[in-house]
Scaffold this motif. Structure first.
Motif, PDB file in Angstrom:
ATOM      1  N   PHE A 165       0.831  -1.213   0.000  1.00 45.32           N
ATOM      2  CA  PHE A 165       0.000   0.000   0.000  1.00 45.32           C
ATOM      3  C   PHE A 165       0.864   1.261   0.000  1.00 45.32           C
ATOM      4  N   VAL A 166       1.930   1.275   0.826  1.00 46.60           N
ATOM      5  CA  VAL A 166       2.805   2.450   0.904  1.00 46.60           C
ATOM      6  C   VAL A 166       3.492   2.701  -0.432  1.00 46.60           C
ATOM      7  N   ALA A 188      -3.224  -4.558  -1.779  1.00 48.57           N
ATOM      8  CA  ALA A 188      -2.758  -5.057  -0.474  1.00 48.57           C
ATOM      9  C   ALA A 188      -3.683  -6.146   0.050  1.00 48.57           C
ATOM     10  N   LEU A 189      -5.002  -5.951  -0.107  1.00 51.56           N
ATOM     11  CA  LEU A 189      -5.962  -6.955   0.350  1.00 51.56           C
ATOM     12  C   LEU A 189      -5.901  -8.217  -0.502  1.00 51.56           C
ATOM     13  N   ILE A 190      -5.592  -8.075  -1.791  1.00 47.43           N
ATOM     14  CA  ILE A 190      -5.456  -9.252  -2.648  1.00 47.43           C
ATOM     15  C   ILE A 190      -4.305 -10.136  -2.178  1.00 47.43           C
ATOM     16  N   TYR A 191      -3.241  -9.497  -1.708  1.00 47.26           N
ATOM     17  CA  TYR A 191      -2.083 -10.279  -1.257  1.00 47.26           C
ATOM     18  C   TYR A 191      -2.427 -11.126  -0.041  1.00 47.26           C
ATOM     19  N   VAL A 234      -7.258   3.877  -3.550  1.00 49.30           N
ATOM     20  CA  VAL A 234      -8.140   2.706  -3.584  1.00 49.30           C
ATOM     21  C   VAL A 234      -7.397   1.491  -4.141  1.00 49.30           C
ATOM     22  N   LEU A 235      -6.607   1.732  -5.207  1.00 51.62           N
ATOM     23  CA  LEU A 235      -5.852   0.631  -5.817  1.00 51.62           C
ATOM     24  C   LEU A 235      -4.842   0.043  -4.824  1.00 51.62           C
TER      25      LEU A 235
END
Length: 375
Positions: free
Chosen positions: A26-27, A79-82, A73-74
């Protein structure tokens, strides 16, 4: 409740290493967002600004803030997909992500259809409407309303809401609105006809069966006309769209025609000289169009020999046209005087007996030529 249980189970059993890697992803995407918007995005805009039409450049500028939001948002989505999410939770995340993408697209289009966008400013210049005209704000609000409605409809569809009733309601509401606002809609489409066909523009002198004067403003509902009495007439566009419109500003030249009557006692030679000299004068005048000039001995009138004069002036403005007309009239007076030709006045020949002559002369107040029987 199943989704909420999945979330609780996810955070309880999630390895902290995976959380750290997800935060790092995300960062990185967030930092790329700042890099993209500050450098790459401005470089792309600079490259497209060199194109003849700034349409695409303005579209990119409209998406500057939405793109910053999209990268955030991306970053969250990647990050959530990982993370090892359950199928149900992943489906929910994907649905929310698609909705946010749709909102981002709608946000950019909403910005693009502002009153200051290139689309509307260019249109305003072409149709030459005033800065305070209601047409551009109205069209801007109309397009923005359509974009919001479409965006909400697509988002609702993504969230598996039944939008058939909503669409049917919009249809019934639109029908009721159309029936209640027939005149307003007619004026609006009349304004569209005026914009597309361009029978006149701001400042033009027009004449219709309804009004005559100068165009002061064109809005989506009506057109304001300044009359020669200096009054302001507001005419609905639906009225103008269905009337014949004469645009006097479109004249390339302006006509002058009149007839001069000279006395029947004028000799033929003098009449011919007058016709020739008037024609030569008009042919040599710098502000008279040479394509069609007519100076002819036209007919025998009741009390005069008539000379018909017909020509066009190059200036079409009211004041200039009248100045030329006055100048021509003075010159014709000089030519007639130099040739010894007099303007004929309406007259009659009345034959009476000598006994009535004296009585008639006492009562004669008209320009009547009297002949007695002794003459």
């Amino acid at each position: 409740m199943n989704v909420w249980n999945d979330i609780q189970s996810f955070f309880i059993n999630l390895p902290w290493v995976d959380i750290g890697i997800a935060v790092l992803i995300f960062v990185l995407i967030y930092l790329f967002r700042d890099l993209f918007t500050k450098y790459l995005f401005r470089l792309i805009i600079k490259l497209f600004s060199k194109t003849p039409t700034p349409l695409f450049t303005n579209l990119l500028l409209s998406y500057e803030k939405p793109l910053r939001f999209f990268f955030s948002v991306l970053g969250i989505y990647v990050a959530l997909i990982y993370l090892p999410l359950s199928p149900g939770l992943m489906e929910t995340v994907t649905t929310i992500y698609r909705c946010l993408v749709i909102i981002t697209i709608g946000w950019g289009l909403y910005n693009y259809f502002s009153t200051k966008s290139y689309l509307f400013t260019n249109m305003a210049k072409k149709i030459d409407v005033g800065e305070d005209s209601m047409m551009v704000p109205f069209l801007s609000k109309l397009f923005r309303f359509i974009i919001i409605a479409l965006t909400l409809t697509v988002v609702a569809f993504e969230l598996d809401y039944d939008i058939n009733g909503f669409i049917a309601g919009l249809g019934l509401g639109g029908l009721a609105f159309a029936l209640a606002a027939q005149d307003t809609i007619g004026n609006f489409f009349g304004g569209i006809i005026i914009i597309t066909e361009r029978p006149f523009k701001k400042g033009d002198w027009i004449q219709t069966p309804t009004v005559e004067g100068f165009i002061e403003d064109i809005s989506f509902r009506s057109t304001k006309v300044r009359t020669f009495e200096d009054s302001l007439v507001t005419v609905p566009n639906s009225t103008l769209a269905h009337e014949p419109i004469t645009n006097w500003n479109e004249m390339e030249v302006r006509r002058i025609d009149f007839t001069i009557g000279v006395k029947y006692s004028t000799p033929k030679g003098r009449l011919q000289n007058c016709v020739a000299r008037i024609d030569n004068y008009l042919q040599s005048h710098p502000q008279i169009d040479k394509e069609l000039i007519l100076v002819r001995f036209s007919d025998f009138g009741q009390s005069s020999l008539n000379i018909f004069i017909y020509f066009y002036t190059i200036p079409t403005g009211w004041v200039d046209w009248y100045n030329i007309k006055e100048e021509v009239n003075y010159k014709i007076m000089d030519i007639l005087k130099e040739e010894g030709v007099e303007i004929a006045l309406p007259s009659q020949n009345l034959y009476i007996s000598s006994e009535e002559e004296e009585k008639l002369l006492l009562h004669n107040k008209n320009n009547t030529e009297i002949y007695t029987s002794d003459r």
